[in-house]
Design an enzyme around this catalytic site. Sequence first.
Site, mmCIF file in Angstrom:
data_model
loop_
_atom_site.group_PDB
_atom_site.id
_atom_site.type_symbol
_atom_site.label_atom_id
_atom_site.label_comp_id
_atom_site.label_asym_id
_atom_site.label_seq_id
_atom_site.Cartn_x
_atom_site.Cartn_y
_atom_site.Cartn_z
ATOM 1 N N ASP A 15 0.856 -1.178 0.000
ATOM 2 C CA ASP A 15 0.000 0.000 0.000
ATOM 3 C C ASP A 15 0.896 1.234 0.000
ATOM 4 O O ASP A 15 1.974 1.223 0.605
ATOM 5 C CB ASP A 15 -0.895 0.010 1.244
ATOM 6 C CG ASP A 15 -1.743 1.267 1.334
ATOM 7 O OD1 ASP A 15 -2.738 1.360 0.592
ATOM 8 O OD2 ASP A 15 -1.408 2.161 2.131
ATOM 9 N N GLU A 17 0.853 5.538 0.645
ATOM 10 C CA GLU A 17 0.173 6.765 1.040
ATOM 11 C C GLU A 17 0.810 7.901 0.247
ATOM 12 O O GLU A 17 2.031 7.931 0.062
ATOM 13 C CB GLU A 17 0.298 7.016 2.539
ATOM 14 C CG GLU A 17 -0.393 5.979 3.407
ATOM 15 C CD GLU A 17 -1.891 5.917 3.190
ATOM 16 O OE1 GLU A 17 -2.482 6.970 2.855
ATOM 17 O OE2 GLU A 17 -2.471 4.832 3.334
ATOM 18 N N HIS A 162 -5.111 4.528 7.692
ATOM 19 C CA HIS A 162 -4.567 5.152 6.476
ATOM 20 C C HIS A 162 -3.052 5.329 6.565
ATOM 21 O O HIS A 162 -2.500 6.318 6.093
ATOM 22 C CB HIS A 162 -5.262 6.484 6.179
ATOM 23 C CG HIS A 162 -6.692 6.319 5.778
ATOM 24 N ND1 HIS A 162 -7.078 5.945 4.514
ATOM 25 C CD2 HIS A 162 -7.831 6.448 6.502
ATOM 26 C CE1 HIS A 162 -8.400 5.858 4.461
ATOM 27 N NE2 HIS A 162 -8.873 6.151 5.655
ATOM 28 N N ASP A 167 -2.678 -0.610 6.966
ATOM 29 C CA ASP A 167 -3.699 -0.881 5.959
ATOM 30 C C ASP A 167 -3.460 -2.209 5.257
ATOM 31 O O ASP A 167 -4.404 -2.921 4.900
ATOM 32 C CB ASP A 167 -3.743 0.250 4.931
ATOM 33 C CG ASP A 167 -4.407 1.498 5.484
ATOM 34 O OD1 ASP A 167 -4.761 1.503 6.672
ATOM 35 O OD2 ASP A 167 -4.565 2.475 4.725
#
Length: 510
Positions: A15, A17, A162, A167
């Site tokens: 993931d 960000e 987040h 996540d």
Amino acid sequence: MVSRSEDRFEIAFFDVETTVPTRPGQGFTILEFGSILVCPRKLVELESYSTLVRPADLSSISSLSVRCNGITRDAVISSPTFQEIADTVYDILHGRIWAGHNILRFDCARIREAFAHIGRPAPEPKGTIDSLALLTQRFGRRAGNMKMATLATYFGLGQQTHRSLDDVRMNLEVLKYCATVLFLESSLPDIFTENSWVSPNATTRSRSDGKSSAEKRGQMNMNTSSSIKHEDAQVSSFTNQRTGENHPIASLRTQNAEVSNLVESITAQPDPFDMGPLSIEVQKELNQPDTTMVEVPVTETPNSSSPAAASENCNSSVGFLQPDEVFIPSICASLAPLYRGSQRIKLLHKDVTLQLCCRHMKLRFGINTKFFDHAGRPRLNIVADASPNLCEVLDACDGIAQKLSVDSGSNSEWRPVVIRKEGYYNYPTVRLHIQTAVCGDIAIYATEIYQKEPSGTEQRLVFTKIDASELSTLFKQGSFMDAFFSLDPYDYQQSAGIRLVAKKLVIHSN
């Protein structure tokens, strides 16, 4: 993390960000990368890696970015750049199965952009698993809108942070829970269906044909090695090639075309909540949600501006009360089912859905084309002065809805629907959201927009496309309009309140 030379059988859940673009042409910049290598046989974590990433331009970390993931400039100032972690990221991802939530449309693209920016070839996956598309197809919409936060709430896994590694771990847990439920349901499908525990056909309909979507997504996000090009190949990796045993998430496989088709349908709809600013002057409104892009039948496409059409559409104002017609003691709130396992607050007046009509409202701020949401779409919001009668009704609705929200167990911060800013106490304002809709393959305004001539004649305006610049010429500061809107309570990412969704707007000609 040690690079392996042998066959890379692990699944790389990852993931990223990123920053949130706040102006046209501004791209995303990676602020954090997190991944877990998972054994496909046992679904256990083998290795993990995460790091914050310092962008070349620290000013790209706006307040909106911080609001989304909590990553500040101070947090990344001593972190490595992407170029400094590129070797590690490449080693983690290249030649492995990539997995994550909504990675086909977001995370994969960000990885490729980051490598292109430093002039290096991007890693290539052996296959790709997008849990957003797969679970929408296999699990349906019983858990809600299929966002990770919603799925986690459905299974009682806590709140989404987040942050990349958190996540990723939540994504893996959600997959395990969904696979278990599907396995149990498959053992007694007739009983589960008969008792309405399962909605086997609850999938999202695509806006385009699967073939063209598959081709587009195949080029953009499914660039696999020459020997493995389809989802069937990646599914084969769920079966241990040494033992021939099946693995827990093999049932979640799907064809490339199916994945692409589902992703096209899911992500073409804007996020139903907008957490960003409309303008500097109304910064206090930052956490109010944006409008939802909904799908409507093609037959409902608004006809042109014929008088007959305009007359017929004026009936859309039926059922809207003016503020002085509202008897405040008759306002109540109730919980209504939204999706399986979730509920929403509904505001009623005398047991009928409360909708308001405010005539001759003065526009404080019109459409501002300088501000965009996290997906790069213009924010179609307007701010208007609120009369004392309207403020009284909305304040009452706030109190009633907030009490029910708290009684229902929500701990989100409540955002008042009436905006009262220092220096503007004599001019409280409200923010109206202009809806968009998908009509066949065309995006249109779901909010009806009319122009009222000095003679009193109302003419419906017809738009060939969604264009914020065109709307900004209509909704000018200081002009007047009649607004017909619904009151929709929301609760999203620890922020709750009531949003005013415009159903019909009548602009007064000068």
